[in-house]
Design a protein around this motif. Structure first.
Motif, PDB file in Angstrom:
ATOM      1  N   THR A 243       0.952  -1.147  -0.072  1.00  0.00           N
ATOM      2  CA  THR A 243      -0.160   0.047  -0.040  1.00  0.00           C
ATOM      3  C   THR A 243       0.799   1.418  -0.003  1.00  0.00           C
ATOM      4  O   THR A 243       1.780   1.345   0.862  1.00  0.00           O
ATOM      5  CB  THR A 243      -0.907  -0.070   1.300  1.00  0.00           C
ATOM      6  OG1 THR A 243      -1.724  -1.091   1.218  1.00  0.00           O
ATOM      7  CG2 THR A 243      -1.727   1.122   1.417  1.00  0.00           C
ATOM      8  N   ALA A 244       0.670   1.815  -1.051  1.00  0.00           N
ATOM      9  CA  ALA A 244       1.445   3.447  -1.170  1.00  0.00           C
ATOM     10  C   ALA A 244       1.107   4.069  -2.336  1.00  0.00           C
ATOM     11  O   ALA A 244      -0.020   3.664  -3.057  1.00  0.00           O
ATOM     12  CB  ALA A 244       2.873   2.807  -1.410  1.00  0.00           C
ATOM     13  N   VAL A 245       1.513   5.416  -2.505  1.00  0.00           N
ATOM     14  CA  VAL A 245       1.243   6.106  -3.643  1.00  0.00           C
ATOM     15  C   VAL A 245       2.438   5.716  -4.627  1.00  0.00           C
ATOM     16  O   VAL A 245       3.635   5.707  -4.237  1.00  0.00           O
ATOM     17  CB  VAL A 245       1.308   7.662  -3.384  1.00  0.00           C
ATOM     18  CG1 VAL A 245       1.163   8.426  -4.762  1.00  0.00           C
ATOM     19  CG2 VAL A 245       0.047   8.101  -2.478  1.00  0.00           C
ATOM     20  N   TYR A 246       1.901   5.319  -5.965  1.00  0.00           N
ATOM     21  CA  TYR A 246       2.943   4.906  -6.772  1.00  0.00           C
ATOM     22  C   TYR A 246       3.304   5.993  -7.775  1.00  0.00           C
ATOM     23  O   TYR A 246       2.337   6.579  -8.254  1.00  0.00           O
ATOM     24  CB  TYR A 246       2.495   3.593  -7.471  1.00  0.00           C
ATOM     25  CG  TYR A 246       2.683   2.369  -6.696  1.00  0.00           C
ATOM     26  CD1 TYR A 246       1.914   2.227  -5.624  1.00  0.00           C
ATOM     27  CD2 TYR A 246       3.798   1.373  -6.994  1.00  0.00           C
ATOM     28  CE1 TYR A 246       2.027   1.132  -4.630  1.00  0.00           C
ATOM     29  CE2 TYR A 246       3.770   0.229  -6.094  1.00  0.00           C
ATOM     30  CZ  TYR A 246       3.204  -0.066  -4.971  1.00  0.00           C
ATOM     31  OH  TYR A 246       3.166  -1.217  -4.104  1.00  0.00           O
ATOM     32  N   HIS A 247       4.527   6.108  -7.965  1.00  0.00           N
ATOM     33  CA  HIS A 247       4.931   7.293  -8.878  1.00  0.00           C
ATOM     34  C   HIS A 247       5.713   7.016 -10.177  1.00  0.00           C
ATOM     35  O   HIS A 247       6.633   5.934  -9.787  1.00  0.00           O
ATOM     36  CB  HIS A 247       5.903   8.440  -8.114  1.00  0.00           C
ATOM     37  CG  HIS A 247       4.935   9.228  -7.042  1.00  0.00           C
ATOM     38  ND1 HIS A 247       4.503  10.422  -7.430  1.00  0.00           N
ATOM     39  CD2 HIS A 247       4.973   8.836  -5.824  1.00  0.00           C
ATOM     40  CE1 HIS A 247       3.724  10.775  -6.258  1.00  0.00           C
ATOM     41  NE2 HIS A 247       4.098   9.835  -5.312  1.00  0.00           N
ATOM     42  N   CYS A 248       5.292   7.394 -11.362  1.00  0.00           N
ATOM     43  CA  CYS A 248       6.184   6.936 -12.566  1.00  0.00           C
ATOM     44  C   CYS A 248       7.268   8.020 -12.484  1.00  0.00           C
ATOM     45  O   CYS A 248       7.321   9.263 -12.147  1.00  0.00           O
ATOM     46  CB  CYS A 248       5.243   7.038 -13.631  1.00  0.00           C
ATOM     47  SG  CYS A 248       6.233   6.662 -15.535  1.00  0.00           S
TER      48      CYS A 248
END
Length: 114
Positions: free
Chosen positions: A89-94
């Protein structure tokens, strides 16, 4: 350079989810592209990356569960995630990198919970 992520959401433990990152230019202009994630109270960490030659790198915690790939015709990089765990669980950044210059997407939330 613009990077637009999509595909995040809520998934149960053990489930699968796929993220996409569409770039505003030819992805082979970049030395590498990848996915980072940041959980609340944690530092941003590298999840997976693919360089211009196609070599991939993964965090130990996701090896065997996540796969990074690309479609040059669509200028898009993907992250296929399986056997998801609450710890994912996390914010995923490209991310896209040209030499030392980094570009970031706005992020997409991935929540793994029952």
């Amino acid at each position: 350079v613009q990077l637009v992520e999509s595909g995040g959401g809520l998934v149960q433990p053990g489930g699968t989810l796929s993220l996409s990152c569409a770039a505003s230019e030819n992805i082979f202009n970049f030395n590498a592209m990848g996915w980072y994630r940041q959980a609340p109270g944690q530092q941003r960490e590298l999840v997976a990356a693919i360089n211009v030659g196609g070599t991939t790198t993964y965090a130990e915690s996701v090896k065997g569960r996540f796969t990074i790939s690309r479609d040059s015709a669509k200028n898009t990089v993907y992250l296929q995630m399986s056997s998801l765990e609450p710890e994912d669980t996390a914010v995923y950044h490209c991310n896209a990198r040209i030499l030392s210059q980094h570009y970031w997407g706005q992020g997409t939330q991935v929540t793994v919970s029952s």
